[in-house]
Write a protein that holds these residues in place. Structure first.
Motif, PDB file in Angstrom:
ATOM      1  N   MET A   1       0.853  -1.177   0.000  1.00 46.31           N
ATOM      2  CA  MET A   1       0.000   0.000   0.000  1.00 46.31           C
ATOM      3  C   MET A   1       0.900   1.242   0.000  1.00 46.31           C
ATOM      4  SD  MET A   1      -3.564   0.905   1.314  1.00 46.31           S
ATOM      5  CE  MET A   1      -3.869  -0.474   0.296  1.00 46.31           C
ATOM      6  N   ASP A   2       0.572   2.188  -0.821  1.00 48.58           N
ATOM      7  CA  ASP A   2       1.347   3.425  -0.935  1.00 48.58           C
ATOM      8  C   ASP A   2       0.974   4.376   0.205  1.00 48.58           C
ATOM      9  OD1 ASP A   2       2.768   5.655  -1.770  1.00 48.58           O
ATOM     10  OD2 ASP A   2       1.374   6.126  -3.392  1.00 48.58           O
ATOM     11  N   ILE A   3       1.934   4.617   1.087  1.00 55.09           N
ATOM     12  CA  ILE A   3       1.651   5.438   2.262  1.00 55.09           C
ATOM     13  C   ILE A   3       1.303   6.874   1.880  1.00 55.09           C
ATOM     14  CG2 ILE A   3       4.055   6.069   2.747  1.00 55.09           C
ATOM     15  CD1 ILE A   3       1.233   5.269   5.283  1.00 55.09           C
ATOM     16  N   GLN A   4       1.901   7.379   0.822  1.00 51.82           N
ATOM     17  CA  GLN A   4       1.565   8.747   0.406  1.00 51.82           C
ATOM     18  C   GLN A   4       0.111   8.834  -0.039  1.00 51.82           C
ATOM     19  OE1 GLN A   4       3.389  11.309   1.129  1.00 51.82           O
ATOM     20  NE2 GLN A   4       4.839   9.849   1.992  1.00 51.82           N
ATOM     21  N   ASN A   5      -0.394   7.771  -0.631  1.00 57.21           N
ATOM     22  CA  ASN A   5      -1.807   7.727  -1.003  1.00 57.21           C
ATOM     23  C   ASN A   5      -2.688   7.740   0.246  1.00 57.21           C
ATOM     24  OD1 ASN A   5      -4.005   7.520  -2.877  1.00 57.21           O
ATOM     25  ND2 ASN A   5      -4.148   5.354  -2.359  1.00 57.21           N
ATOM     26  N   LEU A   6      -2.300   6.980   1.272  1.00 60.17           N
ATOM     27  CA  LEU A   6      -3.073   6.963   2.523  1.00 60.17           C
ATOM     28  C   LEU A   6      -3.058   8.335   3.192  1.00 60.17           C
ATOM     29  CD1 LEU A   6      -2.014   3.535   4.078  1.00 60.17           C
ATOM     30  CD2 LEU A   6      -4.166   4.098   2.918  1.00 60.17           C
ATOM     31  N   VAL A   7      -1.910   8.972   3.206  1.00 61.45           N
ATOM     32  CA  VAL A   7      -1.812  10.317   3.790  1.00 61.45           C
ATOM     33  C   VAL A   7      -2.701  11.273   3.004  1.00 61.45           C
ATOM     34  CG1 VAL A   7      -0.262  12.285   4.184  1.00 61.45           C
ATOM     35  CG2 VAL A   7       0.447   9.975   4.850  1.00 61.45           C
ATOM     36  N   GLY A   8      -2.654  11.172   1.683  1.00 61.02           N
ATOM     37  CA  GLY A   8      -3.499  12.026   0.847  1.00 61.02           C
ATOM     38  C   GLY A   8      -4.981  11.795   1.094  1.00 61.02           C
ATOM     39  N   MET A   9      -5.368  10.532   1.223  1.00 61.60           N
ATOM     40  CA  MET A   9      -6.772  10.208   1.510  1.00 61.60           C
ATOM     41  C   MET A   9      -7.180  10.781   2.868  1.00 61.60           C
ATOM     42  SD  MET A   9      -6.836   6.289   0.045  1.00 61.60           S
ATOM     43  CE  MET A   9      -8.203   5.812   1.057  1.00 61.60           C
ATOM     44  N   ALA A  10      -6.325  10.591   3.869  1.00 66.38           N
ATOM     45  CA  ALA A  10      -6.623  11.106   5.205  1.00 66.38           C
ATOM     46  C   ALA A  10      -6.748  12.628   5.175  1.00 66.38           C
ATOM     47  CB  ALA A  10      -5.542  10.673   6.194  1.00 66.38           C
ATOM     48  N   ASN A  11      -5.889  13.281   4.415  1.00 64.59           N
ATOM     49  CA  ASN A  11      -5.951  14.736   4.307  1.00 64.59           C
ATOM     50  C   ASN A  11      -7.242  15.197   3.641  1.00 64.59           C
ATOM     51  OD1 ASN A  11      -3.608  15.429   5.644  1.00 64.59           O
ATOM     52  ND2 ASN A  11      -2.351  15.352   3.805  1.00 64.59           N
ATOM     53  N   ARG A  12      -7.717  14.472   2.643  1.00 63.12           N
ATOM     54  CA  ARG A  12      -8.984  14.847   2.000  1.00 63.12           C
ATOM     55  C   ARG A  12     -10.155  14.687   2.973  1.00 63.12           C
ATOM     56  NH1 ARG A  12      -6.127  12.614  -2.150  1.00 63.12           N
ATOM     57  NH2 ARG A  12      -7.098  10.560  -2.043  1.00 63.12           N
ATOM     58  N   ILE A  13     -10.103  13.645   3.782  1.00 60.98           N
ATOM     59  CA  ILE A  13     -11.132  13.468   4.814  1.00 60.98           C
ATOM     60  C   ILE A  13     -11.052  14.635   5.798  1.00 60.98           C
ATOM     61  CG2 ILE A  13     -11.879  12.019   6.750  1.00 60.98           C
ATOM     62  CD1 ILE A  13     -10.689   9.618   5.064  1.00 60.98           C
ATOM     63  N   GLY A  14      -9.844  14.950   6.228  1.00 59.57           N
ATOM     64  CA  GLY A  14      -9.647  16.063   7.152  1.00 59.57           C
ATOM     65  C   GLY A  14     -10.102  17.389   6.567  1.00 59.57           C
ATOM     66  N   GLN A  15      -9.850  17.587   5.296  1.00 56.06           N
ATOM     67  CA  GLN A  15     -10.258  18.831   4.636  1.00 56.06           C
ATOM     68  C   GLN A  15     -11.778  18.993   4.696  1.00 56.06           C
ATOM     69  OE1 GLN A  15      -9.095  18.995   0.523  1.00 56.06           O
ATOM     70  NE2 GLN A  15      -9.341  21.207   0.436  1.00 56.06           N
ATOM     71  N   PHE A  16     -12.504  17.904   4.486  1.00 54.12           N
ATOM     72  CA  PHE A  16     -13.962  17.965   4.575  1.00 54.12           C
ATOM     73  C   PHE A  16     -14.393  18.364   5.989  1.00 54.12           C
ATOM     74  CE2 PHE A  16     -17.881  15.889   5.917  1.00 54.12           C
ATOM     75  CZ  PHE A  16     -18.783  16.456   5.031  1.00 54.12           C
TER      76      PHE A  16
END
Length: 74
Positions: A1-16
């Motif tokens: 699993m690409d950790i940068q993708n997970l960080v990006g996903m988490a950031n999009r959730i946080g942005q909402f």
């Protein structure tokens, strides 16, 4: 699993959730979302990355959610 993708996903959730006026509700919302919609392997890898202190680029609200609602991420 690409950790940068997970960080990006988490950031999009946080942005909402940053738009919520109640910060506690926002932090809980982030924890709930990741718990409900991420598979356990994703959550474990994300936590491991955060625990290693290498979560560069992680939105502060996401980092706070991990601290406040860690049991939901595990």
């Amino acid at each position: 699993m690409d950790i940068q993708n997970l960080v990006g996903m988490a950031n999009r959730i946080g942005q909402f959730f940053e738009s919520f006026s109640d910060r506690d509700e926002a932090l809980a919302g982030i924890g709930n979302h990741i718990h409900k919609f991420w598979e356990p392997r994703m959550r474990r890898e994300f936590l491991s990355h955060v625990d290693a202190g290498t979560a560069e680029g992680l939105r502060p609200i996401v980092a706070d959610a991990v601290k406040a609602h860690r049991s939901q991420f595990a």
